[in-house]
Scaffold this motif. Sequence first.
Motif, PDB file in Angstrom:
ATOM      1  N   ARG A  50       1.046  -1.111  -0.163  1.00 15.20           N
ATOM      2  CA  ARG A  50       0.032  -0.150  -0.113  1.00 15.20           C
ATOM      3  C   ARG A  50       0.879   1.240   0.040  1.00 15.20           C
ATOM      4  NH1 ARG A  50      -5.063   0.682  -0.885  1.00 15.20           N
ATOM      5  NH2 ARG A  50      -5.529   1.995   0.932  1.00 15.20           N
ATOM      6  N   VAL A  51       0.830   1.879  -1.196  1.00 12.93           N
ATOM      7  CA  VAL A  51       1.697   3.101  -1.367  1.00 12.93           C
ATOM      8  C   VAL A  51       0.924   4.249  -1.644  1.00 12.93           C
ATOM      9  CG1 VAL A  51       3.811   3.774  -2.564  1.00 12.93           C
ATOM     10  CG2 VAL A  51       3.718   1.518  -2.040  1.00 12.93           C
ATOM     11  N   LEU A  52       1.261   5.187  -1.151  1.00 10.03           N
ATOM     12  CA  LEU A  52       0.697   6.594  -1.602  1.00 10.03           C
ATOM     13  C   LEU A  52       1.867   7.674  -1.999  1.00 10.03           C
ATOM     14  CD1 LEU A  52      -1.340   8.687  -1.257  1.00 10.03           C
ATOM     15  CD2 LEU A  52      -0.655   9.309   1.247  1.00 10.03           C
ATOM     16  N   GLU A  53       1.379   8.045  -3.346  1.00  9.42           N
ATOM     17  CA  GLU A  53       2.362   9.007  -3.852  1.00  9.42           C
ATOM     18  C   GLU A  53       1.866  10.410  -3.684  1.00  9.42           C
ATOM     19  OE1 GLU A  53       4.962  10.199  -7.802  1.00  9.42           O
ATOM     20  OE2 GLU A  53       3.524   8.444  -8.025  1.00  9.42           O
ATOM     21  N   LEU A  54       2.447  11.094  -2.904  1.00  8.75           N
ATOM     22  CA  LEU A  54       2.155  12.830  -2.932  1.00  8.75           C
ATOM     23  C   LEU A  54       2.733  13.492  -4.011  1.00  8.75           C
ATOM     24  CD1 LEU A  54       2.886  13.332   0.957  1.00  8.75           C
ATOM     25  CD2 LEU A  54       0.795  12.860  -0.226  1.00  8.75           C
ATOM     26  N   ARG A  67       2.768  -1.716 -11.751  1.00  5.73           N
ATOM     27  CA  ARG A  67       3.648  -2.995 -12.301  1.00  5.73           C
ATOM     28  C   ARG A  67       4.450  -3.750 -11.606  1.00  5.73           C
ATOM     29  NH1 ARG A  67       5.142   0.245 -18.272  1.00  5.73           N
ATOM     30  NH2 ARG A  67       3.010   0.032 -19.149  1.00  5.73           N
ATOM     31  N   SER A  68       5.058  -3.042 -10.611  1.00  4.42           N
ATOM     32  CA  SER A  68       5.698  -3.533  -9.571  1.00  4.42           C
ATOM     33  C   SER A  68       5.033  -4.520  -8.654  1.00  4.42           C
ATOM     34  CB  SER A  68       6.738  -2.889  -8.745  1.00  4.42           C
ATOM     35  OG  SER A  68       5.968  -1.927  -7.753  1.00  4.42           O
ATOM     36  N   GLY A  69       3.839  -4.676  -8.564  1.00  3.09           N
ATOM     37  CA  GLY A  69       2.964  -5.412  -7.681  1.00  3.09           C
ATOM     38  C   GLY A  69       2.520  -4.615  -6.545  1.00  3.09           C
ATOM     39  N   CYS A  70       2.762  -3.270  -6.546  1.00  2.00           N
ATOM     40  CA  CYS A  70       2.004  -2.364  -5.254  1.00  2.00           C
ATOM     41  C   CYS A  70       0.753  -2.233  -5.681  1.00  2.00           C
ATOM     42  CB  CYS A  70       3.001  -1.139  -4.999  1.00  2.00           C
ATOM     43  SG  CYS A  70       4.753  -1.559  -4.538  1.00  2.00           S
ATOM     44  N   GLN A  71       0.165  -1.561  -4.696  1.00  6.41           N
ATOM     45  CA  GLN A  71      -1.287  -1.057  -4.839  1.00  6.41           C
ATOM     46  C   GLN A  71      -1.281   0.505  -4.393  1.00  6.41           C
ATOM     47  OE1 GLN A  71      -3.575  -3.233  -2.092  1.00  6.41           O
ATOM     48  NE2 GLN A  71      -2.648  -5.298  -2.401  1.00  6.41           N
ATOM     49  N   PRO A  72      -0.808   1.067  -5.391  1.00  9.45           N
ATOM     50  CA  PRO A  72      -0.674   2.626  -5.165  1.00  9.45           C
ATOM     51  C   PRO A  72      -1.881   3.515  -5.268  1.00  9.45           C
ATOM     52  CG  PRO A  72      -0.189   2.161  -7.560  1.00  9.45           C
ATOM     53  CD  PRO A  72      -0.506   0.898  -6.865  1.00  9.45           C
ATOM     54  N   ILE A  73      -1.925   4.609  -4.438  1.00 12.36           N
ATOM     55  CA  ILE A  73      -3.020   5.479  -4.616  1.00 12.36           C
ATOM     56  C   ILE A  73      -2.269   6.945  -4.880  1.00 12.36           C
ATOM     57  CG2 ILE A  73      -4.825   6.905  -3.313  1.00 12.36           C
ATOM     58  CD1 ILE A  73      -5.391   4.230  -2.162  1.00 12.36           C
TER      59      ILE A  73
END
Length: 214
Positions: A50-54, A67-73
């Motif tokens: 679970r990754v949040l990009e600001l 694509r790396s398998g993360c679940q970004p927001i």
Amino acid sequence: MTLPRRFLRLAFHLFYNQFAFTYDTVAWLVSFGQWRAWGATALDRVRGPRVLELGHGPGHLLVQLARSGCQPIGVDLSPNMIRLAQRRLRRADAHVPQARARAPWLPFRSGEFDSVVATFPTEYIFQAATLREICRVLKEDGRLVVVIGATLGQGASARFIDWLYTVTGQRETTVADEPSAFEQAGLTAEVETETIGRSEVTLIVAEKIVRQAA
């Protein structure tokens, strides 16, 4: 702030908002084609799915994270950048939620993310309210990764990159200047560097401090 510098900061604001369609081209030119590679140095440092990009900008890192398998927001304040990222995500067939919000007021539950990442942010990333909010949305073993800048070695190109970071606010505050800001927010921070070709990328990696029960 001097009048020329205020003008340059305004120009940067317009570049990120009304003229967002030029962002990739300008970033590629000023970095001699290395802008995306610099931002991608964050990938090996994020922790958990679970990754949040600001400040996700045109969405390159969001695609890479998915694509790396993360679940970004992704979060950004610029509607233009949000639209650019949406188009890029659709072309990549990557299903990534996005939100329009300011960093000090994130619309997420406490402890929701394993990592928070930001690439080439302006000075907002070091503000106490932003750091506290990042700490709030991180899990107990969460991590903040910030790609803070890069240098191109010697010469006119290197001086230009350094000047550009300065006028846009990316060199006004660093972890070395305000180490207590991270600690007060509940984070321990370290500076890391990574060599990409003939350039050197500087990152800040901060860990959420685990509070011991009384």
